[in-house]
Design an enzyme around this catalytic site. Structure first.
Site, PDB file in Angstrom:
ATOM      1  N   CYS A 123      34.880  38.916  37.017  1.00 43.42           N
ATOM      2  CA  CYS A 123      35.954  37.960  37.336  1.00 43.42           C
ATOM      3  C   CYS A 123      35.497  36.510  37.260  1.00 43.42           C
ATOM      4  O   CYS A 123      36.156  35.663  36.643  1.00 43.42           O
ATOM      5  CB  CYS A 123      36.561  38.277  38.699  1.00 43.42           C
ATOM      6  N   HIS A 175      36.939  37.921  44.741  1.00 42.67           N
ATOM      7  CA  HIS A 175      37.600  37.995  43.434  1.00 42.67           C
ATOM      8  C   HIS A 175      38.225  36.652  43.076  1.00 42.67           C
ATOM      9  O   HIS A 175      38.552  35.847  43.954  1.00 42.67           O
ATOM     10  CB  HIS A 175      38.676  39.089  43.451  1.00 42.67           C
ATOM     11  N   HIS A 187      42.859  37.932  34.666  1.00 46.37           N
ATOM     12  CA  HIS A 187      41.617  38.172  35.415  1.00 46.37           C
ATOM     13  C   HIS A 187      40.905  39.415  34.901  1.00 46.37           C
ATOM     14  O   HIS A 187      41.464  40.195  34.121  1.00 46.37           O
ATOM     15  CB  HIS A 187      41.909  38.309  36.919  1.00 46.37           C
TER      16      HIS A 187
END
Length: 216
Positions: A123, A175, A187
């Site tokens: 990520c 994240h 993402h």
């Protein structure tokens, strides 16, 4: 002697219209000899003899690899339309839009923990790569550190290219994604899937938003 060259330009309402018209030209013209060619690399090589750039085919193939354009070869028309209609970068910043579009070009790439591209990402690696590609330089870092970088942005004021950090684990910021507009982010979720677009106006990710930042 003086020569006057008149060039005719055609204006299209959408990118899809321009692509379809170009495809019809290539298919119908005997000049290019590409009718029936389904292999993208072979198609590029057929165009080379009509190009002014001797590296034309090589450049086309390089860009197809860089932006993962081969994925469209296996899409049905319906899948292409659905994919195109749902994805739209929307922001007031040219740089922010460029960052979002760079990240979007990596849809379908596999997740690998710690990877920073160009073909695999985690990520934070996707954020770093998309920013770096557009001249926004910083050291490769984590989602937790990204949540402290740049300047704070309210959720209601998000624009394309901004980042959104999440606590998918309650104990820390775990994240991060890149906002692309219209309540969506791109993402690299986890090792079970690929770089993709996600709705964040409700549901799992919306409920776990930690903060929003602008790095550019």
């Amino acid at each position: 002697n003086e020569y006057t060259i008149y060039a005719k330009f055609r204006k299209y309402d959408t990118w899809t219209d321009s692509i379809n018209d170009r495809a019809e030209l290539l298919k119908k013209s005997s000049t290019y000899d590409v009718d029936g060619i389904t292999n993208a690399d072979e198609f590029a090589k057929r165009l080379e003899k009509w190009a002014t750039d001797i590296d034309y085919s090589e450049t086309l193939i390089k860009h197809m690899k860089k932006y993962d354009l081969y994925k469209f070869d296996t899409m049905t028309v319906e899948e292409f339309k659905e994919d195109s209609n749902n994805i739209m970068v929307s922001g007031d910043s040219e740089l922010g839009n460029a960052i979002a579009n760079s990240a979007l070009s990596k849809r379908g790439c596999h997740y690998v923990w710690g990877a920073s591209g160009p073909d695999t990402f985690d990520c934070s690696g996707l954020v770093w790569w998309a920013c770096n590609e557009n001249g926004v330089k910083f050291e490769r870092t984590t989602a937790s550190q990204l949540s402290k970088m740049g300047k704070s942005v309210k959720y209601e004021e998000l624009q394309a290219g901004d980042i959104i950090t999440f606590k998918t684990d309650p104990s820390y910021v775990s994240h991060v994604g890149i906002y692309i507009g219209n309540g969506q982010m791109v993402h690299a979720p986890n090792r079970t899937t690929v770089v993709k677009v996600q709705q964040i106006t409700s549901g799992y990710y919306y409920e776990r938003i930690y903060n929003c930042r602008r790095l550019y």
